[in-house]
Write an enzyme that holds these catalytic residues in place. Structure first.
Site, PDB file in Angstrom:
ATOM      1  N   GLU A   1       0.776  -1.216   0.126  1.00 30.74           N
ATOM      2  CA  GLU A   1      -0.313  -0.083   0.053  1.00 30.74           C
ATOM      3  C   GLU A   1       1.197   1.569  -0.062  1.00 30.74           C
ATOM      4  O   GLU A   1       1.708   1.151   0.717  1.00 30.74           O
ATOM      5  CB  GLU A   1      -1.106  -0.021   1.457  1.00 30.74           C
ATOM      6  CG  GLU A   1      -1.897   1.251   0.884  1.00 30.74           C
ATOM      7  CD  GLU A   1      -2.998   1.100   2.075  1.00 30.74           C
ATOM      8  OE1 GLU A   1      -2.763   0.694   3.135  1.00 30.74           O
ATOM      9  OE2 GLU A   1      -3.738   1.981   2.171  1.00 30.74           O
TER      10      GLU A   1
ATOM     11  N   GLY B   1       3.806   2.216  10.869  1.00 27.49           N
ATOM     12  CA  GLY B   1       3.056   1.090  12.297  1.00 27.49           C
ATOM     13  C   GLY B   1       2.989   0.188  11.920  1.00 27.49           C
ATOM     14  O   GLY B   1       3.603  -1.122  12.776  1.00 27.49           O
ATOM     15  N   ALA B   2       1.978  -0.359  10.477  1.00 32.20           N
ATOM     16  CA  ALA B   2       1.474  -1.735  11.088  1.00 32.20           C
ATOM     17  C   ALA B   2       0.826  -1.234   9.457  1.00 32.20           C
ATOM     18  O   ALA B   2       0.257  -0.796   8.989  1.00 32.20           O
ATOM     19  CB  ALA B   2       0.713  -1.881  11.962  1.00 32.20           C
TER      20      ALA B   2
ATOM     21  N   GLU C   1      -2.314  -3.463   7.373  1.00 34.93           N
ATOM     22  CA  GLU C   1      -3.512  -4.470   6.991  1.00 34.93           C
ATOM     23  C   GLU C   1      -3.279  -5.775   6.273  1.00 34.93           C
ATOM     24  O   GLU C   1      -4.840  -5.759   5.811  1.00 34.93           O
ATOM     25  CB  GLU C   1      -4.795  -3.611   7.178  1.00 34.93           C
ATOM     26  CG  GLU C   1      -5.090  -3.556   6.463  1.00 34.93           C
ATOM     27  CD  GLU C   1      -4.574  -1.955   6.403  1.00 34.93           C
ATOM     28  OE1 GLU C   1      -3.837  -1.133   6.495  1.00 34.93           O
ATOM     29  OE2 GLU C   1      -5.268  -0.909   5.159  1.00 34.93           O
TER      30      GLU C   1
ATOM     31  N   HIS D   1      -6.877  -1.802  15.016  1.00 34.86           N
ATOM     32  CA  HIS D   1      -6.941  -0.699  14.105  1.00 34.86           C
ATOM     33  C   HIS D   1      -6.360  -2.044  12.961  1.00 34.86           C
ATOM     34  O   HIS D   1      -7.568  -2.010  11.792  1.00 34.86           O
ATOM     35  CB  HIS D   1      -6.000   0.358  14.379  1.00 34.86           C
ATOM     36  CG  HIS D   1      -5.513   0.920  12.745  1.00 34.86           C
ATOM     37  ND1 HIS D   1      -6.181   2.798  12.588  1.00 34.86           N
ATOM     38  CD2 HIS D   1      -4.788   0.724  11.157  1.00 34.86           C
ATOM     39  CE1 HIS D   1      -5.908   3.035  11.823  1.00 34.86           C
ATOM     40  NE2 HIS D   1      -5.383   2.019  10.812  1.00 34.86           N
ATOM     41  N   GLU D   2      -5.340  -2.331  12.655  1.00 34.79           N
ATOM     42  CA  GLU D   2      -5.268  -3.370  11.629  1.00 34.79           C
ATOM     43  C   GLU D   2      -6.239  -4.608  11.775  1.00 34.79           C
ATOM     44  O   GLU D   2      -6.681  -5.003  10.671  1.00 34.79           O
ATOM     45  CB  GLU D   2      -4.137  -4.199  11.771  1.00 34.79           C
ATOM     46  CG  GLU D   2      -2.696  -3.158  11.457  1.00 34.79           C
ATOM     47  CD  GLU D   2      -2.748  -1.962  10.744  1.00 34.79           C
ATOM     48  OE1 GLU D   2      -2.852  -1.901   9.798  1.00 34.79           O
ATOM     49  OE2 GLU D   2      -2.505  -0.459  11.516  1.00 34.79           O
TER      50      GLU D   2
ATOM     51  N   HIS E   1      -9.688  -3.275   9.781  1.00 30.96           N
ATOM     52  CA  HIS E   1      -9.320  -2.543   8.974  1.00 30.96           C
ATOM     53  C   HIS E   1      -9.553  -4.069   8.042  1.00 30.96           C
ATOM     54  O   HIS E   1     -10.261  -4.620   6.669  1.00 30.96           O
ATOM     55  CB  HIS E   1      -8.287  -2.359   8.327  1.00 30.96           C
ATOM     56  CG  HIS E   1      -7.593  -1.574   8.571  1.00 30.96           C
ATOM     57  ND1 HIS E   1      -8.388  -0.411   7.343  1.00 30.96           N
ATOM     58  CD2 HIS E   1      -6.526  -0.940   8.258  1.00 30.96           C
ATOM     59  CE1 HIS E   1      -7.515   0.526   7.359  1.00 30.96           C
ATOM     60  NE2 HIS E   1      -6.632   0.695   8.712  1.00 30.96           N
TER      61      HIS E   1
ATOM     62  N   GLU F   1      -9.036   4.889   7.140  1.00 31.02           N
ATOM     63  CA  GLU F   1      -8.752   5.319   7.593  1.00 31.02           C
ATOM     64  C   GLU F   1      -9.206   5.997   9.552  1.00 31.02           C
ATOM     65  O   GLU F   1      -8.897   5.496  10.402  1.00 31.02           O
ATOM     66  CB  GLU F   1      -7.245   5.922   7.624  1.00 31.02           C
ATOM     67  CG  GLU F   1      -6.005   4.985   6.828  1.00 31.02           C
ATOM     68  CD  GLU F   1      -5.766   3.855   6.976  1.00 31.02           C
ATOM     69  OE1 GLU F   1      -5.882   3.647   8.062  1.00 31.02           O
ATOM     70  OE2 GLU F   1      -5.117   2.777   6.262  1.00 31.02           O
TER      71      GLU F   1
END
Ligand SMILES: [Zn+2]
Length: 859
Positions: A135, A267-268, A270, A303-304, A307, A326
Site C-alpha cells: 500500500e 506503524g503497521a 493490514e 486498528h489493523e 481493517h 483509516e
C-alpha cells in the site's frame, strides 16, 4: 494508461480475475525472480495489447497462450508496461491468460518486495527478512499487476527459498515440498481482494499462538523475541471474536498471522490474513513496558484488525476513499479499546490526542478536505496524514454520538454485508447509516468531508440572549472572504445548569437563542464537535472557576480551545495562562496532559525568546505542577489504578521537564543506580522521562551510557527512548555525533526521525538539524524516495521547530530550485506552522512577559 476525467487509470480492455504468482528472493544479490500468470477477462476483443503496472521490474518475457508479445513499452513515469500482441490474439475468447517472467529488486526502501535488515541477537550476524509493503501503489514493484483498489482478483501464491526459512502469505499452506534443495510453499487461493493487500514473507521466524479463536492466531518474530508476541496474540484472538459479533460477519480467512518486521515505514499494515508491524507496535514485555506503549500496541492491533472487514472485505473504490478506511479503523480501534479496557478512558484521551492533531493540521491554510480528489496514484502518499486518520475519525466520532454508537455500528454492519468482497464509495456508507438511523447523514457529512477546514464559533452575550456565529478558522487568523464561504452544520450541544440541549444546530452564519439561566454556559458538550469556541474574557474567567460543572472532555476541550485561540489572536494568551493556573488541583490525567501539551506549544513557539523569559515559563510550570507531583510521588504499586499511574507519570515528567530540582535530582540518581547494574532502579513507567532528564542535564558520560542502552537495550521500548534522548543533548559535539549515526547504519532508516525529534526540542538542536538536513538533502532524497510518506515526515521534523519569518525565507530559498514532488504538502504545512508561531510571538510577546512579571515568575 487511460484517463477518466478525474483519474488516471489503466486501460479497461482487459480486467484481472486470478493471479498465479511465484517468487524466489535471493539474499546474496538482493534480487528476486518471479513468474505470474494472470487470468484476464477480455472486455474489448478488438484490442491487441495488455497494459499493467510495473515498477523497477526487469521483464524477460510475456505470452498469451504461447503467443509471445511483439514489443514491450515501459513507461517509467506512469509505472506501466504495455505488451503488444499480434492482431487477433484477444479475439476468440472471453478469457485469456497472460504469463510474464521477470526479475525485481529486493530493495532497501521499505516498499514493494523488500529486504529488512536486522542483527541476529544470538550470533551478532547481520541478516535480512524478505517482506512486503504494497500500500498504496508498490505491488507493482513486486510483480506486474493491475494495481488499482477496485480491480479485485484472487491470488494463488508460491514462495521458493532455502528450506530453513519460513514462508508466509495471506492464506494458509496448501502444500509444501522440497525440490532440488529448495523449499516450495504453495498457498491456497485468496478470496477476491485488492493488490495493495497482498503480502508474502520469506525469513527466519518463530511464533507464539493463541488458541482462543476458532482459527489459528499467531504472532511471528525473528528467533529469540517471539515470546514478546503473546500479548498481541491474545489480544488479536479476543478482538477478532469481538469484531465478528459487532459486524455480524465471520472473519473470512482460515488464519490470522501478525509479523514483527525489522524495518518498516509505517506503524503497521493490514494485509489480509498477514498483518505486518513495526517491532515496537507489536512485541511487548508487559511487565517492563510503559502504559503508553501497551495502549499503543492495543490501538495498532485493533486498528489493523478492524481493517480486515473495513478496507479488506469491503474496499474503497478509489484512493479518495482512503480517509474512510483509516478514519473508521481508528474509530473502531478506540471503540474496542473502550469495551476491553474501560479504565483507560480512551474517549477522554481522544479529545487530547486525535482531535487536537486533527484540528492542528486542519487549521493551516495548506490543509485539505478529508475527501480529496486523487487523480494520479502517486499523489496518494501525501494524504496518509492527520486529516485522513484523525479528522476522519473525529467526524465518525461526531456522527456516532449523534446517531448513538449502537446505531452507528449497526449501519456499518449493513454496509459491510451489502458490499462484501467488493468495493464501495463513501456515499454508500452514509446511505447505510441514514437507513439505520432515519437521519439525513449524507447531507451533514457531505459538507464536512468535501470542504476544507472547520469553524470557530464566536459566542456573544447580551443578557439572556446568546448569539453564535461561525467563520472559517485559521491559525494564521488571516481568513480571506473567499475562504469563509462554507457554512458547516455545527451541533452546538449547549451545556447549561439544566443539562445539554442537543437540538441546536448552527447551519447558518448566525443564530441567536434565549437562555434562562446564563450562570453556566458551554458549547460543544463533551467536545463531540469539530470546532473551537471563542468566548468573551468574562466568560473565560467564569468558566475557569466552574471546573466542577464540566466533564473531563469539557475541561480538556476548554484548555485546548483557549490555547488555540491564543495562538491565533482570538483571545489573549493571558486568558490561557490564567485558565490553567486556576486548575492546579485537577485530578484527571487527561486534562493534565492537555494543560502540559498546550503549555508545551506555547514554549515551542517561544523557543527563540530571551533566556529569562524561558526560565520564567519554566518557573510558571514548576509552580503549576510541583505541589501535585510531590504529593503523589513516583512510586508505583501493582494494584494501583491505571488513572492514578498515568497521573503520576504525567506529573513526574512535566516537573522533570520544567527542571524541578527535587525531581531532577531523583531522576539522575535513579539513572546512576540503573546504569550501575540495579535493573529495578527506574520504574518502567517513567523510564523515558528519566532518560530525557539525563539528556537535558547534558553530562557527556551519560551520553555514553544512553548510547550503550540503545545498543544493548532490555526492551525495544527502552531502545527507542534512549535513541530519542540522544537527540536531546545540547552539546555541539554530541549533536554532531548523533547526526552521524543517522547515516552510518547505527540508526535504522525507519527510525531516523526519532533522534531528529529529540533534537527539535531545543533551540540549538533546531538550528543544527536544519543545517545538517540541507547538507544531506540529496542523500535523504535518495534514501527516502518521494513515493513514501517518510520524506515528508523527515522534512517536517527538520524544519518545523523554527519560529520566525526569516527561517521561512531560508527554507523557501533552499527548496526554490528543487523538486518538491511527494512532499510539497508537508512543506507548505510546515511553513504555515512557522508563520502562525511567528505571528503568535509577535502579537503576545509583551502580554506573556507582563503576565509572568506580574505574577513574580521572573527570578
Ligand atoms: Zn489503517
Amino acid at each position: 494508461m487511460s484517463s477518466q476525467p478525474d483519474r488516471i487509470i489503466l486501460p479497461q480492455n482487459v480486467s484481472p480475475l486470478h493471479y498465479k504468482l511465484q517468487l524466489e528472493p535471493y539474499f546474496d544479490t538482493f534480487k528476486f525472480d518471479g513468474t505470474v500468470s494472470i487470468d484476464l477477462k477480455v472486455n474489448d476483443k478488438e484490442s491487441d495489447f495488455v497494459e499493467l503496472n510495473t515498477f523497477e521490474l526487469d521483464i524477460h518475457e510475456a505470452k498469451i497462450n504461447d503467443v509471445k508479445s511483439l514489443e514491450t513499452v515501459t513507461d517509467e513515469e506512469n509505472q506501466t508496461s504495455r505488451f503488444k500482441f499480434p492482431a487477433g490474439t484477444l479475439k476468440d475468447s472471453d478469457n485469456v491468460t497472460i504469463d510474464i517472467k521477470f526479475t525485481g529488486i529486493l530493495n532497501d526502501t521499505m516498499a514493494g518486495f523488500y529486504r529488512a535488515k536486522y542483527i541476529d541477537n544470538a550470533t551478532g550476524e547481520t541478516k535480512y527478512m524478505a517482506t512486503t509493503q504494497m500500500e498504496p501503489t508498490d505491488a507493482r514493484r513486486a510483480f506486474p499487476c493491475f494495481d488499482e483498489p477496485n480491480l479485485k482478483a484472487s491470488f494463488e501464491i508460491t514462495l521458493v527459498s532455502d528450506p530453513k526459512l519460513t514462508h508466509l502469505s495471506n492464506m494458509d499452506v496448501k502444500k509444501e515440498e522440497i525440490f532440488d534443495g529448495k523449499k516450495f510453499t504453495y498457498f491456497n487461493p485468496t478470496p477476491k481482494m485488492s493488490t495493495y493487500l497482498v503480502a508474502f514473507i520469506v525469513a527466519e521466524l518463530e511464533y507464539v499462538e493463541c488458541k482462543d479463536f476458532r482459527i489459528p492466531v499467531r504472532v511471528y518474530a525473528t528467533p529469540g523475541s517471539e515470546h514478546l508476541g503473546q500479548y498481541a496474540a491474545n489480544l488479536t484472538a479476543k478482538t477478532l471474536s469481538f469484531f465478528e459479533k459487532a459486524f455480524g460477519i465471520e472473519y473470512p480467512l482460515p488464519k490470522m498471522d501478525s509479523v514483527a518486521v525489522h524495518e518498516f515505514s509505517a506503524g503497521a499494515m493490514e494485509n489480509w490474513g498477514l498483518v505486518t508491524y513495526r517491532v515496537v507496535d507489536l512485541l511487548l514485555d508487559e511487565k517492563n513496558a510503559s502504559l503508553e506503549r501497551i495502549k499503543r500496541v492495543a490501538e495498532v492491533v485493533q486498528h489493523e484488525l478492524a481493517h480486515q472487514w473495513f478496507g479488506n472485505l469491503v474496499t474503497m473504490d478509489w484512493w479518495e476513499g482512503l480517509w474512510l478506511n483509516e478514519g473508521f479503523a481508528t474509530w473502531m480501534s478506540w471503540y474496542a479499546c473502550n469495551q476491553f479496557q474501560p479504565e483507560w478512558k480512551v474517549w477522554e484521551q481522544y479529545v487530547a490526542d486525535d482531535l487536537q492533531s486533527a484540528l492542528g493540521l486542519d487549521s493551516l491554510r495548506s490543509s485539505h478536505p478529508i475527501e480529496v480528489p486523487v487523480k494520479r496514484a502517486d499523489e496518494i502518499n501525501q494524504i496518509f496524514d492527520h486529516i485522513s486518520y484523525a479528522k476522519g475519525s473525529s467526524l465518525l466520532r461526531m456522527i456516532s454520538q449523534w446517531l448513538g454508537e449502537d446505531v452507528f455500528v449497526k449501519g456499518v454492519s449493513q454496509y459491510l454485508n451489502k458490499f462484501k468482497f467488493g468495493n464501495a464509495k463513501t456515499e454508500d456508507l452514509w446511505d447505510a447509516l441514514s437507513e439505520a438511523s432515519g437521519k439525513d447523514v449524507r447531507n451533514v457529512m457531505d459538507i464536512w468531508t468535501k470542504k476544507v477546514g472547520f469553524p470557530i464559533v464566536s459566542v456573544t452575550e447580551d443578557g439572556h440572549k446568546i448569539t453564535f456565529k461561525q467563520n472559517r478558522y485559521l491559525n494564521t487568523a488571516d481568513v480571506k472572504p473567499e475562504e469563509d464561504k462554507t457554512l458547516y452544520p455545527v451541533f452546538l450541544s449547549l451545556k447549561t445548569n439544566s443539562g445539554v440541549d442537543h437540538s441546536l444546530t448552527l447551519d447558518e452564519r448566525e443564530l441567536t437563542v434565549t437562555v434562562e439561566d446564563v450562570d453556566f454556559i458551554k458549547t460543544n458538550a463533551n467536545q463531540a464537535g469539530i470546532y473551537v469556541t471563542s468566548y468573551s474574557d468574562d466568560r473565560w474567567t467564569t468558566l475557569s472557576k466552574q471546573s466542577d460543572l464540566l466533564t473531563v472532555e469539557d475541561r480538556t476541550g476548554l484548555v485546548a480551545d483557549c490555547k488555540t485561540l491564543s495562538l491565533s489572536g482570538y483571545t489573549s494568551t493571558k486568558n490561557f495562562l490564567q485558565l490553567i493556573s486556576q486548575w492546579k488541583n485537577e485530578d484527571s490525567f487527561v486534562v493534565w496532559e492537555q494543560m502540559i501539551n498546550s503549555l508545551g506549544s506555547l514554549k515551542a513557539a517561544w523557543a527563540f525568546e530571551p533566556k529569562e523569559t524561558l526560565e520564567a515559563l519554566d518557573e510558571f510550570t514548576r509552580q503549576l505542577v510541583s505541589e501535585k507531583t510531590h504529593s503523589l510521588g513516583w512510586e508505583f504499586s501493582e494494584n494501583e489504578s491505571y488513572a492514578s499511574q498515568r497521573l503520576k507519570v504525567e506529573m513526574f515528567s512535566s516537573s522533570a521537564a520544567a527542571k524541578d530540582p527535587v525531581v531532577v535530582k531523583a531522576a539522575l540518581k535513579m539513572f546512576e543506580k540503573y546504569t550501575s547494574g540495579d535493573s529495578n532502579a527506574i520504574p518502567p513507567l517513567i523510564k523515558s522521562s528519566v532518560f530525557g532528564t539525563v539528556a537535558r542535564d547534558g553530562n557527556a558520560k551519560n551520553y555514553e551510557k544512553l548510547f550503550a542502552i540503545y545498543k544493548n537495550p532490555s526492551s525495544s521500548d527502552e531502545k527507542l527512548s534512549a535513541l530519542r534522548c540522544l537527540g536531546r543533548f545540547e552539546d555541539p559535539a554530541l549533536m554532531k555525533r548523533t547526526l552521524g549515526y543517522l547515516f552510518d547504519g547505527t540508526v535504522l532508516n525507519q527510525d531516523i526521525y526519532i533522534p531528529m525529534g529529540g533534537m527539535r526540542g531545543h533551540k540549538e538542536g533546531i538550528k543544527t538539524l536544519w543545517a545538517w538536513t540541507k547538507e544531506n538533502w540529496d542523500a535523504l532524497h535518495k534514501k527516502f524516495p518521494p513515493s513514501l510518506t517518510m520524506l515528508g515526515s523527515i522534512l517536517t521534523v527538520a524544519t518545523s521547530g523554527f519560529t520566525s519569518r526569516q527561517a521561512i525565507d531560508e527554507i523557501e530559498d533552499f527548496f526554490k530550485d528543487k523538486s518538491t514532488k511527494g512532499f510539497d504538502q508537508s512543506l507548505a504545512q510546515t511553513l504555515d506552522t512557522i508563520t502562525s508561531k511567528a505571528n503568535w510571538v509577535d502579537r503576545d510577546r509583551e502580554v506573556v512577559v507582563k503576565f509572568l512579571k506580574e505574577h513574580n515568575y521572573y527570578k
